[in-house]
Design an enzyme around this catalytic site. Structure first.
Site, PDB file in Angstrom:
ATOM      1  N   ASP A 524      25.565  29.599  18.197  1.00 44.22           N
ATOM      2  CA  ASP A 524      25.189  30.237  17.037  1.00 44.22           C
ATOM      3  C   ASP A 524      25.381  29.105  15.846  1.00 44.22           C
ATOM      4  O   ASP A 524      26.048  28.262  16.005  1.00 44.22           O
ATOM      5  CB  ASP A 524      25.982  31.716  16.942  1.00 44.22           C
ATOM      6  CG  ASP A 524      25.556  32.264  15.854  1.00 44.22           C
ATOM      7  OD1 ASP A 524      24.240  32.254  15.567  1.00 44.22           O
ATOM      8  OD2 ASP A 524      26.362  32.749  15.074  1.00 44.22           O
ATOM      9  N   THR A 526      25.959  30.150  12.441  1.00 45.88           N
ATOM     10  CA  THR A 526      26.817  30.686  11.006  1.00 45.88           C
ATOM     11  C   THR A 526      28.171  31.066  11.754  1.00 45.88           C
ATOM     12  O   THR A 526      28.296  31.898  12.696  1.00 45.88           O
ATOM     13  CB  THR A 526      26.225  31.769  10.359  1.00 45.88           C
ATOM     14  OG1 THR A 526      24.982  31.646   9.907  1.00 45.88           O
ATOM     15  CG2 THR A 526      27.070  32.330   9.121  1.00 45.88           C
ATOM     16  N   ASP A 724      30.284  34.208  17.376  1.00 50.09           N
ATOM     17  CA  ASP A 724      31.456  34.839  16.823  1.00 50.09           C
ATOM     18  C   ASP A 724      31.307  36.213  16.251  1.00 50.09           C
ATOM     19  O   ASP A 724      31.930  36.815  15.415  1.00 50.09           O
ATOM     20  CB  ASP A 724      31.952  33.908  15.606  1.00 50.09           C
ATOM     21  CG  ASP A 724      31.053  33.764  14.378  1.00 50.09           C
ATOM     22  OD1 ASP A 724      29.670  33.760  14.540  1.00 50.09           O
ATOM     23  OD2 ASP A 724      31.185  33.748  13.172  1.00 50.09           O
TER      24      ASP A 724
END
Length: 836
Positions: A524, A526, A724
Site C-alpha cells: 500500500d 499511505t 496498514d
C-alpha cells in the site's frame, strides 16, 4: 438436518481427518465435513445428537479437541458446551516436538507420544503479562500483602516479592539432583568393569569376580530404580499406547541388558560356556546399563537447560512489564498501585527511568522513550502530548502523565508475548517430512536390531551370542528419533523470539517458512511507503465559495472518518480556528471518499470516482490545478456541493527514508515490488517513479487489491502483501503472507501473518533475512539428524567389522545418541546471534 459447530484444536489435515472419522462413526450421522481454516465442522444428522455426546465421542477417540455451538453476534451461545479450550500462554504445558499439535496439559509430565518432558509456557495473566504481584517487608518477610503499602510492624514500605523458580528451573534442578546420584553410583561400577580388562586385575586380590558382580548389581539399583526409572516408565507407556519413540529403544536396550545381567548373576548355570569368563562367571553388563542411562540422563539435563534458553526471548519480554504503577488521584495526589488494578481511563504518572505500565496517551508533559525492546530501534523516540506510548518501554529523563487506553491482554507487549507464544508452538510445513520419518523410524530400528542379533549369532566370531547381544543393544541405543523431531521446532522457537526482539512479530511457523519463498511484494502507499502522517498543503476554492467555508465543510465531513488523511485535515482546520459543524447522513465509501448533509446541502468529499458517482461537475480550470498537484505526488480530494465541485484540498505525505532503501534491497533480490493504492494515477506515478517500483496500480478499491493478488497467485507467484488500513484487511488475508504495519489498525494486524511493530518496510527485509536464516538452520538440523542416524545405525550393527574390525560399544552409542539431540538444540541457539 445439518448442524454447524465451532471446533478448537485442529492444526493439520490429519486432525481434520481424525475429527471427520470419529464423528462420522456415530450411528445417526450421515456426513461430516470439517473446515480446518475456519475451525468449524458441519454435521448432517438423521436425528439430533447432543453436544455432550459429540464431545464424548471426540474424547473417546483420543482427540482432545473442544466442540461448541457457533458464536452469535460476537457472543458465545448460551448453549455452548461447558468445556473451554485451554488458553495459551497461561502456565500450561506442551510437548516441544508438538507431537499432538496444539494439545496442552495442565500439569508437568512427559509427552505420551515421544516421551520428552513437557515444557511450560510463560504465565501471561494479570495485565496480560505477569501474574498478580505479592508485597512483603524486607525486615519482616512473614508479612505478605496483595497491594503495596506500609509494613504494619515497622512501617517500612512493602516491596514486590521475587518470583519463585519457574517449572523449567525446577525440572532442571530435579534432573541435576538425579544426575549427581547417577554419577555417584555409576563411577565405581565403571571402574570395577574396566579393571576386569587389565592383565592382572588387582581387585581380584580383594574379592572374587562373583562378589564384584554382586557389588555392581547393588550399586546399579539407585541408578536404575531411582535416577533413571522415568526412562523405563516412558518406554512402557510408549509400548502400551504404541507411540514408539526414543525411550522405547532405550528402555528395551538397557532393560534387556539389566535383566540379562541379573539372571546371569542368579543362575549362571543355564548359560552356555561362550557367555562365561575364565573364572566361570557369566559376563554381566551393569556398567553398560548404568553408563547408558546416565548418559541419556545427561542429555535430558542439557536439553532442559537449552529449552530454558530457547524461550529466553519470551522471558525477556515478560520482564519488561513493571509490577506497579503510580496512579494520579482526582485530588492530584499520587498513589502506588499494583499493575493489575489499572483500569482504562486512569491517569498514571511515569517518572524518569520508569517502565511504562500500560498502553496509553500522553496527557501532560513530554519525554524521550526507549522503545528498543519493542521496535528493535536503539534511538529513543521523542513523545509529546497526544502521542501514544506502549507498555514495557522505558521513560527517559522527564516525568509525564498518561491516560490508560489498553490494559491487560490488550496491551502491545501482551499481544507480542501471545504472538511469540503461539508462533513458537506452531508447525512449519517442512516439519511434515521429519514427522513422517519419525513415525516409522522406531519400528525399523527394532527390526534392524533383531536382524543384527541373528546375523551375528550365525555368522559372527566366537563368542557369537555375546557379539550378537552387544551389537543388537548398540543399535537400539544409538538410534535417535528425538534429533529428527527437534530439528524444526527448536529453530522456529529461537527464530520467532529473535524476530520479536527486532520488532518482527510472526503469527505462525508456516509464515516464517513461506517468507523465504516470496517473489512478489504488494504494498500500500499511505502509511506503508509513506510516513502515514499527512499534512495539508493547500486548500483551493472557486469563486463561488471562500477558503474558510470550504475548509469548514471539508473538516466537518472528515471529523467522522478514521482515515489518516481525514485526521490531518481536521487538525489543520482546528489550527486555523475553523469551527466544525454537525453532519447528517454521514457515509464513508471505501476507496472513494465520504458524503453527508450539512444544513440542507448535499456534500461529497473524495476522489474523481466519487465525483462521478454523485454526478458532480468539475470546472476545467479546477481540474487542471488538481492534475498539477497530483504530479507533485500530492493526494487531492475534491469537494462538491449539490453536485458542483467547488474546490479541493491537497495533502502531502512524505515518503519514509527507509522505504527507498528497503525497496531497492528487495528488487536486488529479484522480488517484484508493486504498489496498489487508492490514490490517483498522477500521485501514484510520482511515488512509483521516485522509488523505481516494478509496477503500480492507482485508484484501487479493496476488491481491486484482492483481485490483483488472486491474479498473481494464479500465475504461480508467492505473494506478500504489506498494508496498514482496514481497507487492506481482505488483501492481507488473501496473500500468501500478509504483513501488517504495527502503526496501523487492529483489523489489519489481525488479518496478517507478520506484523512489523515499527511500521517500516525495512522490517520486511529483516523478516526475509530471518526466514532465510531459520530455514537454513532447520535444513542443517535435519541434515545432522539424518546423517547421524544413517551413519550411526550401520556402524552399531557392525557393518565396519569385516573390513576394519570396528565395533561400537553400547556406552559410546549412548553418548552419541544423547549428544545428537543436544547438538541440534545448540545449532538452533546460534540463531540468537544472527544479524538481521
Amino acid at each position: 438436518m445439518r448442524h454447524y459447530y465451532k471446533i478448537t484444536g485442529m492444526t493439520c489435515n490429519g486432525c481434520k481427518s481424525n475429527v471427520e472419522s470419529a464423528l462420522g462413526n456415530l450411528k445417526d450421522v450421515r456426513k461430516v465435513s470439517a473446515n480446518l481454516k475456519n475451525g468449524e465442522v458441519e454435521i448432517e444428522m438423521i436425528s439430533h445428537i447432543t453436544l455432550e455426546k459429540l464431545q464424548e465421542t471426540l474424547l473417546s477417540a483420543g482427540l482432545h479437541y473442544t466442540i461448541a455451538m457457533p458464536e452469535k453476534d460476537g457472543k458465545k451461545s448460551k448453549h455452548q458446551h461447558k468445556h473451554e479450550p485451554v488458553e495459551k500462554g497461561n502456565g500450561i504445558f506442551y510437548c516441544p516436538m508438538h507431537c499432538e499439535g496444539d494439545k496442552t496439559y495442565d500439569k508437568a509430565g512427559d509427552c505420551p507420544v515421544c516421551g520428552m518432558d513437557l515444557i511450560k509456557q510463560p504465565i501471561t495473566i494479570a495485565i496480560g503479562i505477569v501474574a498478580s504481584t505479592k508485597y512483603t517487608c524486607s525486615m519482616h518477610p512473614e508479612i505478605i500483602k496483595d497491594e503495596p503499602g506500609a509494613c504494619p510492624i515497622c512501617g517500612m514500605d512493602l516491596i514486590p516479592m521475587e518470583p519463585t523458580d519457574s517449572d523449567e528451573d525446577r525440572t532442571y534442578q530435579s534432573l541435576l539432583k538425579k544426575m549427581k546420584i547417577a554419577m555417584l553410583f555409576t563411577a565405581p561400577i565403571f571402574l570395577i568393569a574396566m579393571a576386569e580388562m587389565l592383565p592382572n586385575n588387582f581387585l581380584l586380590n580383594i574379592f572374587p569376580q562373583n562378589t564384584w558382580n554382586w557389588i555392581q548389581l547393588i550399586l546399579s539399583l539407585p541408578v536404575v530404580f531411582y535416577a533413571c526409572w522415568m526412562f523405563f516408565e516412558r518406554a512402557w507407556k510408549s509400548i502400551v499406547t504404541w507411540n514408539l519413540n526414543m525411550f522405547t529403544l532405550i528402555g528395551i536396550g538397557s532393560g534387556v541388558a539389566f535383566v540379562f545381567s541379573v539372571i546371569a548373576l542368579l543362575l549362571p548355570g543355564i548359560f552356555p560356556d561362550d557367555f562365561k569368563t575364565e573364572s566361570g562367571t557369566v559376563y554381566v553388563y551393569f556398567e553398560a546399563v548404568t553408563v547408558i542411562l546416565t548418559l541419556v540422563l545427561l542429555g535430558q539435563l542439557l536439553e532442559a537447560r537449552a529449552h530454558s534458553k530457547t524461550s529466553g526471548a519470551i522471558k525477556a519480554l515478560l520482564k519488561l512489564a513493571p509490577t506497579e504503577a503510580t496512579l494520579v488521584m482526582p485530588d492530584g495526589h499520587d498513589k502506588l498501585i499494583s499493575i493489575d488494578h489499572i483500569k482504562k481511563g486512569d491517569l498514571l504518572r511515569v517518572k524518569p527511568g520508569d517502565k511504562i505500565p500500560v498502553d496509553g496517551l500522553i496527557k501532560e508533559g513530554h519525554s524521550s522513550i526507549d522503545e528498543s525492546m519493542i521496535t528493535g530501534e536503539p534511538i529513543p523516540a521523542d513523545k509529546n502530548v497526544g502521542d501514544r506510548v506502549s507498555s514495557g518501554t522505558i521513560n527517559g529523563t522527564r516525568s509525564f502523565v498518561i491516560q490508560a487506553e489498553k490494559v491487560g491482554s490488550e496491551t502491545l507487549l501482551s499481544q507480542i508475548i501471545q504472538l511469540v507464544n503461539n508462533a513458537s508452538r506452531s508447525r512449519a510445513p517442512i516439519q511434515k517430512l521429519a514427522d513422517r520419518i519419525s513415525k516409522y523410524f522406531v519400528p525399523i530400528v527394532i527390526i534392524i536390531a533383531i536382524i543384527t542379533f541373528f546375523i551375528w549369532s550365525y555368522f559372527g566370531p566366537e563368542p557369537a551370542e555375546v557379539y550378537a547381544f552387544v551389537n543388537a543393544i548398540a543399535v537400539l541405543i544409538i538410534a535417535c528419533p528425538c534429533a529428527l523431531g527437534l530439528a524444526t521446532p527448536m529453530a522456529v522457537m529461537v527464530g520467532v523470539g529473535k524476530g520479536a526482539q527486532n520488532g518482527i512479530l510472526i503469527k505462525n511457523a508456516e509464515a516464517l517458512e513461506n517468507l523465504n519463498k516470496v517473489n512478489v511484494l504488494i504494498t500500500d502507499k499511505t502509511g506503508t511507503i509513506t510516513q502515514g502522517k499527512p499534512s495539508v498543503e493547500n486548500v483551493v476554492s472557486t469563486s463561488s465559495i471562500n477558503n474558510k467555508q470550504l475548509l469548514q465543510y471539508i473538516a466537518s465531513l472528515n471529523q467522522y472518518s478514521e482515515h489518516p488523511l481525514a485526521e490531518a485535515v481536521v487538525k489543520y482546520a482546528k489550527d486555523q480556528k475553523v469551527e466544525l459543524v454537525d453532519v447528517k447522513d454521514f457515509e464513508a465509501i471505501s476507496g472513494k471518499g465520504v458524503i453527508g448533509t450539512i444544513g440542507n446541502k448535499k456534500i461529497a468529499l473524495g476522489n474523481e470516482n466519487l465525483m462521478q458517482d454523485v454526478h458532480a461537475e468539475i470546472p476545467k480550470d479546477l481540474f487542471n490545478k488538481v492534475i498539477a498537484e497530483q504530479k507533485l505526488g500530492k493526494t487531492v480530494s475534491f469537494l462538491a456541493i449539490d453536485k458542483n465541485a467547488v474546490g479541493f484540498v491537497s495533502i502531502s505525505d512524505a515518503i519514509k527514508k527507509t522505504s527507498k532503501q528497503a525497496i531497492e534491497e528487495l528488487i536486488n533480490r529479484g522480488i517484484e515490488v508493486i504498489m496498489l493504492t487508492g490514490d490517483n494515477k498522477n500521485t501514484a506515478k510520482a511515488v512509483a517513479d521516485e522509488l523505481h517500483l516494478s509496477d503500480f496500480m492507482a485508484e484501487c478499491l479493496p476488491e481491486d487489491k484482492l483481485k490483483e493478488i488472486k491474479k498473481l497467485q494464479k500465475k504461480g507467484k508467492i505473494v506478500a502483501m504489506a498494508g496498514d488500513g482496514i481497507n487492506d484487511a481482505p488483501a492481507l488475508a488473501q496473500a500468501n503472507i500478509g504483513i501488517a504495519m504495527g502503526t496501523g489498525t487492529d483489523v489489519a494486524i489481525e488479518s496478517a501473518e507478520v506484523t512489523l511493530v515499527k511500521g517500516d518496510l525495512l522490517g520486511i527485509v529483516k523478516a526475509m533475512n530471518l526466514s532465510y536464516e531459520v530455514m537454513k538452520n532447520i535444513r542443517q538440523n535435519l541434515f545432522f539428524a539424518f546423517v547421524y542416524n544413517i551413519l550411526g545405525i550401520p556402524i552399531a550393527a557392525g557393518l565396519l567389522y569385516p573390513f576394519f574390525g570396528i565395533l561400537l560399544s553400547p556406552m559410546i552409542a549412548a553418548a552419541a545418541m544423547s549428544f545428537s539431540s543436544v547438538s541440534v538444540i545448540a545449532n538452533s541457539l546460534r540463531l540468537r546471534n544472527v544479524e538481521l
